[in-house]
Motif scaffolding. Structure first.
Motif, PDB file in Angstrom:
ATOM      1  N   VAL A  62       3.950   2.789   4.533  1.00 40.12           N
ATOM      2  CA  VAL A  62       4.883   2.665   5.662  1.00 40.12           C
ATOM      3  C   VAL A  62       6.286   3.083   5.216  1.00 40.12           C
TER       4      VAL A  62
ATOM      5  N   SER B 282       0.845  -1.212   0.000  1.00 35.38           N
ATOM      6  CA  SER B 282       0.000   0.000   0.000  1.00 35.38           C
ATOM      7  C   SER B 282       0.870   1.249   0.000  1.00 35.38           C
ATOM      8  N   SER B 283       2.186   1.049   0.090  1.00 38.51           N
ATOM      9  CA  SER B 283       3.141   2.181   0.050  1.00 38.51           C
ATOM     10  C   SER B 283       2.796   3.285   1.033  1.00 38.51           C
TER      11      SER B 283
ATOM     12  N   THR C 235      -2.402   2.943  -5.628  1.00 37.79           N
ATOM     13  CA  THR C 235      -1.878   3.340  -4.316  1.00 37.79           C
ATOM     14  C   THR C 235      -1.457   4.819  -4.406  1.00 37.79           C
TER      15      THR C 235
ATOM     16  N   ASN D 288      -0.578  -4.519  -8.292  1.00 37.43           N
ATOM     17  CA  ASN D 288      -1.466  -4.380  -7.141  1.00 37.43           C
ATOM     18  C   ASN D 288      -2.892  -4.567  -7.613  1.00 37.43           C
ATOM     19  N   ILE D 289      -3.796  -4.885  -6.647  1.00 39.39           N
ATOM     20  CA  ILE D 289      -5.207  -5.056  -7.050  1.00 39.39           C
ATOM     21  C   ILE D 289      -5.904  -3.696  -7.079  1.00 39.39           C
TER      22      ILE D 289
HETATM   23  C1  BV8 Z   1      10.965   4.421  11.450  1.00 41.95           C
HETATM   24  C2  BV8 Z   1       7.051  -5.598  10.862  1.00 41.95           C
HETATM   25  C3  BV8 Z   1      12.374   6.038  12.399  1.00 41.95           C
HETATM   26  C4  BV8 Z   1       6.233  -5.908  12.068  1.00 41.95           C
HETATM   27  C5  BV8 Z   1       6.248  -3.450  10.029  1.00 41.95           C
HETATM   28  C6  BV8 Z   1       3.920   9.862   9.923  1.00 41.95           C
HETATM   29  C7  BV8 Z   1       4.296  10.046   8.602  1.00 41.95           C
HETATM   30  C8  BV8 Z   1       5.277   9.259   8.005  1.00 41.95           C
HETATM   31  C9  BV8 Z   1       5.910   8.261   8.729  1.00 41.95           C
HETATM   32  C10 BV8 Z   1       5.534   8.075  10.045  1.00 41.95           C
HETATM   33  C11 BV8 Z   1       4.554   8.860  10.640  1.00 41.95           C
HETATM   34  N1  BV8 Z   1       4.406   8.428  11.917  1.00 41.95           N
HETATM   35  C12 BV8 Z   1       5.261   7.411  12.143  1.00 41.95           C
HETATM   36  C13 BV8 Z   1       5.956   7.201  11.003  1.00 41.95           C
HETATM   37  C14 BV8 Z   1       7.011   6.217  10.795  1.00 41.95           C
HETATM   38  C15 BV8 Z   1       6.403   4.833  10.608  1.00 41.95           C
HETATM   39  C16 BV8 Z   1       5.395   4.835   9.491  1.00 41.95           C
HETATM   40  O1  BV8 Z   1       5.753   4.822   8.334  1.00 41.95           O
HETATM   41  N2  BV8 Z   1       4.104   4.837   9.885  1.00 41.95           N
HETATM   42  C17 BV8 Z   1       3.073   4.820   8.868  1.00 41.95           C
HETATM   43  C18 BV8 Z   1       1.909   3.973   9.359  1.00 41.95           C
HETATM   44  C19 BV8 Z   1       2.653   6.262   8.571  1.00 41.95           C
HETATM   45  N3  BV8 Z   1       7.512   3.996  10.236  1.00 41.95           N
HETATM   46  C20 BV8 Z   1       8.246   3.441  11.202  1.00 41.95           C
HETATM   47  O2  BV8 Z   1       8.016   3.552  12.381  1.00 41.95           O
HETATM   48  C21 BV8 Z   1       9.480   2.693  10.716  1.00 41.95           C
HETATM   49  N4  BV8 Z   1      10.600   3.152  11.486  1.00 41.95           N
HETATM   50  O3  BV8 Z   1      10.449   5.258  10.754  1.00 41.95           O
HETATM   51  O4  BV8 Z   1      11.978   4.681  12.316  1.00 41.95           O
HETATM   52  C22 BV8 Z   1      13.367   6.104  13.473  1.00 41.95           C
HETATM   53  C23 BV8 Z   1      14.656   6.503  13.150  1.00 41.95           C
HETATM   54  C24 BV8 Z   1      15.583   6.613  14.163  1.00 41.95           C
HETATM   55  C25 BV8 Z   1      15.247   6.292  15.500  1.00 41.95           C
HETATM   56  C26 BV8 Z   1      13.936   5.875  15.799  1.00 41.95           C
HETATM   57  C27 BV8 Z   1      12.987   5.764  14.786  1.00 41.95           C
HETATM   58  C28 BV8 Z   1       9.317   1.206  10.967  1.00 41.95           C
HETATM   59  C29 BV8 Z   1       8.198   0.674  10.114  1.00 41.95           C
HETATM   60  C30 BV8 Z   1       8.207  -0.849  10.176  1.00 41.95           C
HETATM   61  C31 BV8 Z   1       7.023  -1.328  10.985  1.00 41.95           C
HETATM   62  N5  BV8 Z   1       6.975  -2.802  10.901  1.00 41.95           N
HETATM   63  N6  BV8 Z   1       6.260  -4.790   9.933  1.00 41.95           N
HETATM   64  C32 BV8 Z   1       5.082  -6.842  11.732  1.00 41.95           C
HETATM   65  O5  BV8 Z   1       4.886  -7.201  10.561  1.00 41.95           O
HETATM   66  O6  BV8 Z   1       4.376  -7.207  12.679  1.00 41.95           O
HETATM   67  S1  BV8 Z   1       5.295  -2.553   8.949  1.00 41.95           S
HETATM   68  C33 BV8 Z   1       4.166  -3.608   8.277  1.00 41.95           C
HETATM   69  O7  BV8 Z   1       3.147  -2.800   7.779  1.00 41.95           O
HETATM   70  C34 BV8 Z   1       4.691  -4.325   7.062  1.00 41.95           C
HETATM   71  O8  BV8 Z   1       6.009  -4.754   7.252  1.00 41.95           O
HETATM   72  C35 BV8 Z   1       4.578  -3.314   5.981  1.00 41.95           C
HETATM   73  O9  BV8 Z   1       5.682  -2.456   5.942  1.00 41.95           O
HETATM   74  C36 BV8 Z   1       3.373  -2.557   6.458  1.00 41.95           C
HETATM   75  C37 BV8 Z   1       2.168  -3.105   5.761  1.00 41.95           C
HETATM   76  O10 BV8 Z   1       2.194  -2.562   4.567  1.00 41.95           O
HETATM   77  P1  BV8 Z   1       2.016  -3.483   3.287  1.00 41.95           P
HETATM   78  O11 BV8 Z   1       3.042  -4.551   3.287  1.00 41.95           O
HETATM   79  O12 BV8 Z   1       1.962  -2.553   2.151  1.00 41.95           O
HETATM   80  O13 BV8 Z   1       0.629  -4.217   3.491  1.00 41.95           O
HETATM   81  P2  BV8 Z   1      -0.821  -3.550   3.438  1.00 41.95           P
HETATM   82  O14 BV8 Z   1      -1.762  -4.518   4.058  1.00 41.95           O
HETATM   83  O15 BV8 Z   1      -0.730  -2.141   3.948  1.00 41.95           O
HETATM   84  O16 BV8 Z   1      -1.137  -3.445   1.876  1.00 41.95           O
HETATM   85  C38 BV8 Z   1      -1.307  -4.609   1.114  1.00 41.95           C
HETATM   86  C39 BV8 Z   1      -1.306  -4.150  -0.328  1.00 41.95           C
HETATM   87  O17 BV8 Z   1      -1.379  -5.302  -1.154  1.00 41.95           O
HETATM   88  C40 BV8 Z   1      -2.487  -3.283  -0.663  1.00 41.95           C
HETATM   89  O18 BV8 Z   1      -2.062  -2.213  -1.508  1.00 41.95           O
HETATM   90  C41 BV8 Z   1      -3.420  -4.228  -1.435  1.00 41.95           C
HETATM   91  O19 BV8 Z   1      -4.152  -3.533  -2.436  1.00 41.95           O
HETATM   92  C42 BV8 Z   1      -2.425  -5.133  -2.095  1.00 41.95           C
HETATM   93  N7  BV8 Z   1      -2.918  -6.489  -2.377  1.00 41.95           N
HETATM   94  C43 BV8 Z   1      -3.781  -7.239  -1.633  1.00 41.95           C
HETATM   95  N8  BV8 Z   1      -3.931  -8.454  -2.232  1.00 41.95           N
HETATM   96  C44 BV8 Z   1      -3.138  -8.459  -3.329  1.00 41.95           C
HETATM   97  C45 BV8 Z   1      -2.489  -7.211  -3.435  1.00 41.95           C
HETATM   98  N9  BV8 Z   1      -1.653  -6.904  -4.434  1.00 41.95           N
HETATM   99  C46 BV8 Z   1      -1.439  -7.857  -5.363  1.00 41.95           C
HETATM  100  N10 BV8 Z   1      -2.010  -9.068  -5.332  1.00 41.95           N
HETATM  101  C47 BV8 Z   1      -2.865  -9.411  -4.338  1.00 41.95           C
HETATM  102  N11 BV8 Z   1      -3.441 -10.629  -4.336  1.00 41.95           N
END
Ligand code: BV8
Ligand code: ZN
Length: 275
Positions: free
Chosen positions: A226, A223-224, A251, A247-248
């Motif tokens: 994180v 979902s781009s 994003t 993707n389905i």
């Molecule tokens: C960090 C492991 C800094 C654990 C995971 C505000 C703005 C911007 C950023 C932030 C903010 N507030 C906080 C942040 C930072 C935060 C972040 O990005 N938050 C987001 C929510 C805004 N990021 C962090 O905290 C990262 N660390 O920034 O550190 C720092 C630096 C120094 C010192 C201290 C700190 C760490 C992020 C990692 C978190 N861990 N996973 C676990 O899995 O339990 S994230 C976890 O969620 C996944 O790993 C993945 O990254 C994310 C899920 O996303 P997707 O993989 O994309 O999955 P999703 O379900 O969202 O989407 C699925 C997609 O597939 C959809 O598009 C769907 O349409 C598509 N799909 C479905 N079926 C199919 C398909 N496509 C094709 N075929 C199909 N059949």
């Protein structure tokens, strides 16, 4: 008049011409690539475990507040993934990696997933951005260990049901997984990157190296939203290099990419990468 957004191409023949000439392919994957293996994604209907969003449980705060609940969540996902298999999308990437290698070309997978399905499909060049369900890290001595025990400890046997009607188990701290290093016995946590935790510097260095050399980027099933993973493909597109999204749905980054192939990656990816 709103600026007309450049529509990404869905011309598979054009993509395959570029793919045939590419020397260094980077595939960035998210939970969607494992959806057809039966592993729930974070944001679809599968996004909830009991009444919690994954994002509420995948944090250091949640673990220190309630290690029993967080371990139930991860134990559930470990046990679930152990019953699942890589799907055609994982296999297509593994086969393409082997085929390109014979041509002295490179395909590397940078995955956000912690299910290890890329490795089980045979991919060797895999960067696990966020760690894996099957490693633990000791909170006291820092030891990182591979752990595929099922269940990971007796107290977690048959625990972790995602059913919102099921009460949280409140397992006593002593009965949760503990370090086996001599004299340590520290509490273990999953060796994954939680929200608010930094990614490992050496992992980010490896990612930089691969992205700086790539001439084609695939973005599959994410979902781009994180960070920092969500920035990698847009950075490649900003350098004028071809990026193809599988993707389905669209994003937030779709309009930055040259290609978008709509559909389940288990169908679209094998078609796109076949010899
Ligand atoms: C960090 C492991 C800094 C654990 C995971 C505000 C703005 C911007 C950023 C932030 C903010 N507030 C906080 C942040 C930072 C935060 C972040 O990005 N938050 C987001 C929510 C805004 N990021 C962090 O905290 C990262 N660390 O920034 O550190 C720092 C630096 C120094 C010192 C201290 C700190 C760490 C992020 C990692 C978190 N861990 N996973 C676990 O899995 O339990 S994230 C976890 O969620 C996944 O790993 C993945 O990254 C994310 C899920 O996303 P997707 O993989 O994309 O999955 P999703 O379900 O969202 O989407 C699925 C997609 O597939 C959809 O598009 C769907 O349409 C598509 N799909 C479905 N079926 C199919 C398909 N496509 C094709 N075929 C199909 N059949
Ligand atoms: Zn220890």
């Amino acid at each position: 008049m709103p600026k007309t957004r450049r529509q990404p191409s869905s011309d598979l023949a054009k993509f395959r011409e570029i793919f045939a000439k590419s020397k260094h392919v980077v595939a960035i994957t998210g939970a969607g690539i494992s959806a057809e293996s039966g592993v729930p994604t974070f944001r679809g209907s599968g996004g909830l475990w009991r009444k919690y969003m994954a994002q509420e449980l995948a944090t250091p705060q949640a673990f220190s507040d309630n290690p029993s609940l967080v371990w139930e969540f991860y134990s559930y996902r470990r046990e679930l993934v152990l019953t699942k298999e890589p799907n055609a999308a994982h296999k297509a990437l593994a086969e393409a990696e082997k085929r390109l290698k014979q041509d002295n070309r490179r395909l590397v997978v940078i995955t956000q997933n912690i299910d290890e399905l890329h490795r089980r499909a045979g991919s060797e060049n895999v960067i696990e951005l966020h760690g894996t369900l099957f490693k633990t890290r000791c909170m006291r001595c820092g030891d990182i260990a591979v752990n595929k025990d099922s269940p990971i400890c007796p107290a977690l046997k048959d625990k972790g049901s995602p059913d919102p009607a099921v009460m949280d188990s409140n397992i006593p701290l002593d009965d949760l997984p503990h370090c086996k290093k001599a004299g340590c016995n520290g509490l273990l946590r999953p060796h994954v990157v939680w929200f608010g935790e930094p990614l490992e510097p050496e992992v980010l260095e490896e990612v930089e190296k691969e992205l700086s050399k790539c001439d084609l980027c695939l973005v599959i099933g994410t979902s781009s939203v994180v960070y920092p993973a969500a920035m990698f493909a847009p950075q490649v597109a900003a350098r004028g290099l071809p990026v193809a999204e599988f993707n389905i749905e669209k994003t937030p980054s779709t309009y930055e990419f040259g290609f978008h192939f709509e559909g389940p990656s288990g169908t679209t990816l094998p078609e796109a990468l076949k010899p």
